[in-house]
Design a protein around this motif. Structure first.
Motif, PDB file in Angstrom:
ATOM      1  N   UNK A 135     -12.400 -14.629   5.892  1.00 40.71           N
ATOM      2  CA  UNK A 135     -12.786 -13.308   6.383  1.00 40.71           C
ATOM      3  C   UNK A 135     -12.408 -13.116   7.850  1.00 40.71           C
ATOM      4  N   UNK A 161      -8.778 -12.310   7.954  1.00 37.82           N
ATOM      5  CA  UNK A 161      -8.612 -10.954   7.430  1.00 37.82           C
ATOM      6  C   UNK A 161      -9.025  -9.909   8.463  1.00 37.82           C
ATOM      7  N   UNK A 162     -10.099 -10.195   9.141  1.00 38.50           N
ATOM      8  CA  UNK A 162     -10.633  -9.281  10.161  1.00 38.50           C
ATOM      9  C   UNK A 162      -9.658  -9.121  11.321  1.00 38.50           C
ATOM     10  N   UNK A 177      -6.732  -7.020  10.130  1.00 44.32           N
ATOM     11  CA  UNK A 177      -7.079  -5.601   9.994  1.00 44.32           C
ATOM     12  C   UNK A 177      -7.291  -4.938  11.341  1.00 44.32           C
ATOM     13  N   UNK A 229      -3.947  -3.900  12.696  1.00 46.97           N
ATOM     14  CA  UNK A 229      -3.331  -2.728  12.059  1.00 46.97           C
ATOM     15  C   UNK A 229      -4.220  -1.487  12.166  1.00 46.97           C
ATOM     16  N   UNK A 230      -5.337  -1.612  12.863  1.00 51.23           N
ATOM     17  CA  UNK A 230      -6.280  -0.494  12.981  1.00 51.23           C
ATOM     18  C   UNK A 230      -5.608   0.682  13.693  1.00 51.23           C
ATOM     19  N   UNK A 231      -5.700   1.839  13.100  1.00 53.50           N
ATOM     20  CA  UNK A 231      -5.040   3.016  13.668  1.00 53.50           C
ATOM     21  C   UNK A 231      -6.039   3.889  14.423  1.00 53.50           C
ATOM     22  N   UNK A 256       9.274   5.117  12.689  1.00 53.82           N
ATOM     23  CA  UNK A 256       8.446   3.905  12.675  1.00 53.82           C
ATOM     24  C   UNK A 256       8.696   3.144  13.981  1.00 53.82           C
ATOM     25  N   UNK A 257       7.765   2.257  14.279  1.00 58.24           N
ATOM     26  CA  UNK A 257       7.884   1.495  15.524  1.00 58.24           C
ATOM     27  C   UNK A 257       8.996   0.456  15.374  1.00 58.24           C
ATOM     28  N   UNK A 277     -14.886  -5.409   6.814  1.00 55.20           N
ATOM     29  CA  UNK A 277     -13.571  -5.444   6.156  1.00 55.20           C
ATOM     30  C   UNK A 277     -13.248  -4.131   5.427  1.00 55.20           C
ATOM     31  N   UNK A 330     -12.442  -1.358   8.019  1.00 51.48           N
ATOM     32  CA  UNK A 330     -11.127  -1.530   8.637  1.00 51.48           C
ATOM     33  C   UNK A 330      -9.994  -1.296   7.645  1.00 51.48           C
ATOM     34  N   UNK A 331     -10.248  -1.654   6.391  1.00 50.35           N
ATOM     35  CA  UNK A 331      -9.207  -1.438   5.364  1.00 50.35           C
ATOM     36  C   UNK A 331      -8.901   0.045   5.209  1.00 50.35           C
ATOM     37  N   UNK A 344      -9.303   2.413   7.511  1.00 52.70           N
ATOM     38  CA  UNK A 344      -8.695   3.023   8.708  1.00 52.70           C
ATOM     39  C   UNK A 344      -7.449   2.284   9.192  1.00 52.70           C
ATOM     40  N   UNK A 345      -6.949   1.373   8.377  1.00 52.84           N
ATOM     41  CA  UNK A 345      -5.749   0.643   8.795  1.00 52.84           C
ATOM     42  C   UNK A 345      -4.489   1.409   8.452  1.00 52.84           C
ATOM     43  N   UNK A 346      -3.514   1.331   9.360  1.00 49.62           N
ATOM     44  CA  UNK A 346      -2.215   1.935   9.087  1.00 49.62           C
ATOM     45  C   UNK A 346      -1.219   0.800   8.929  1.00 49.62           C
ATOM     46  N   UNK A 347      -0.828   0.555   7.703  1.00 51.81           N
ATOM     47  CA  UNK A 347       0.050  -0.596   7.464  1.00 51.81           C
ATOM     48  C   UNK A 347       1.491  -0.282   7.872  1.00 51.81           C
ATOM     49  N   UNK A 348       1.847   0.999   7.785  1.00 47.03           N
ATOM     50  CA  UNK A 348       3.139   1.416   8.318  1.00 47.03           C
ATOM     51  C   UNK A 348       2.827   2.262   9.547  1.00 47.03           C
ATOM     52  N   UNK A 349       3.129   1.743  10.708  1.00 47.28           N
ATOM     53  CA  UNK A 349       2.783   2.462  11.927  1.00 47.28           C
ATOM     54  C   UNK A 349       3.821   3.536  12.214  1.00 47.28           C
TER      55      UNK A 349
END
Lengths: 162, 182
Positions: A27, A30-31, A34, A37-39, A159-160, B30, B33-34, B36-41
């Motif tokens: 975990x 995973x944390x 995440x 990738x947090x937007x 994309x970046x 978890x 965050x899942x 609100x995550x952007x996997x493709x930025x």
């Protein structure tokens, strides 16, 4: 001599502790992933199928506007299909016969958007998700029609990358 | 006789850390965050600039005598930078590299040279040919927008304070000037 009968040991009143250390490790990893990738962007854009965005060094987060996407086969407004493409050009049925740059369904859709979403339409912003391999001729037609419909501010989604 | 109290410390003692509350927090975090995550930025290219640069662009628009820079892109020649000033024209050409792609480092170097000569100009007219790929346009806009080399900066005057300052922006305002052409 009589044989002794095998007895299953009684488990009544027995307690056991679950080892959650490895699960906690998992975990934690995973944390961290995440959190990376947090937007924090106000507007979240969904990736469109069959659209490979170009890479850019731009670090500006997306803003709200009319969302258009162009793949090698179709032009969409949000999720709505507007026009089809073949061999990097729009099918003639969707193009105005008097103006080769004018995409009729796109103009009509943007006009409807103007009426239904007045506040957003006033900004005149179009967010364009276009496939990186598309030629400028296709992008130009979309830009031309959008500006005719009152959306001259084109924002290119990328994309970046380097 | 009174016996002295002796603290009994066992240095080899072991204890189990209770990880259950930590795990409970993580299990809740978890999913949040899942979502609100952007996997493709994704980012956007737009001209949201520092105020000083924005004012300089306004100043350039007000001054019709300032140099006009146009960038033409074609598959046959590559990138042509056309600088028009006081009725005269100067053309710089950037060709292709070994892989037949536009030579972007040279393009950036040429644009830096142009910017050094015309620090008051922030806008370029981009005229790509119909067959130029969208990714090439984005790359050209990237090269024109900001200088990559560390330490290279261009002078710009802050019209509010009157002080001279510097910026790493070169030509952040890109106009597709042939958009309305047939």
């Amino acid at each position: 001599m009589s044989r002794k009968r095998f007895e299953v040991p009684s488990k009544r009143n027995q307690s056991f502790s679950l080892n959650i250390t490895s699960m906690t490790d998992m975990f934690t990893i995973l944390l961290v992933f995440l959190l990376q990738t947090y937007s924090t962007s106000e507007v979240t854009l969904d990736a469109v199928k069959d659209v490979r965005l170009p890479q850019s060094i731009s670090d500006k987060n997306p803003i709200d506007g009319a969302k258009l996407s162009i793949s090698a086969t179709e032009l969409k407004f949000g999720q709505k299909f507007l026009a089809s493409l073949r061999s990097n050009s729009f099918d003639t049925a969707f193009i105005d016969p008097h103006d080769s740059n004018f995409i009729k369904p796109l103009f009509e859709e943007l006009q409807n958007f103007n009426k239904s979403n007045e506040k957003l339409a006033k900004t005149g912003k179009v967010l364009l998700q276009a496939d990186e391999a598309l030629p400028y001729s296709v992008i130009r037609k979309v830009m031309y029609t959008a500006s005719m419909a009152g959306f001259p501010n084109l924002k290119l989604i990328t994309t970046v990358g380097q | 006789m009174k016996k002295r109290f002796k603290l009994n410390i066992n240095h080899n003692s072991e204890f189990d850390l209770d990880l259950a509350p930590l795990l409970a927090v993580m299990v809740k975090l978890v999913p949040v965050l899942l979502v609100s995550s952007a996997f493709v930025q994704m980012m956007i290219i737009e001209t949201d600039l520092p105020q000083v640069v924005q004012e300089a662009i306004k100043k350039q628009d007000e001054n019709p005598k300032s140099a006009q820079i146009a960038v033409e892109v074609s598959k046959s020649v590559g990138v042509k930078i056309i600088i028009s000033e006081n009725g005269s024209q100067k053309i710089e050409v950037v060709g292709f590299d070994k892989d037949k792609k536009i030579d972007y480092p040279t393009l950036q170097a040429k644009l830096v040279e142009v910017k050094k000569l015309h620090p008051e100009v922030f806008k370029i007219d981009l005229n790509p040919d119909a067959e130029i790929a969208y990714k090439d346009l984005v790359k050209i806009m990237d090269e024109a927008r900001k200088v990559r080399a560390v330490g290279v900066r261009f002078p710009v005057k802050d019209s509010k304070t009157g002080k001279d300052t510097t910026t790493d922006y070169m030509f952040p305002e890109v106009v597709f000037s042939n958009m309305l052409d047939g």
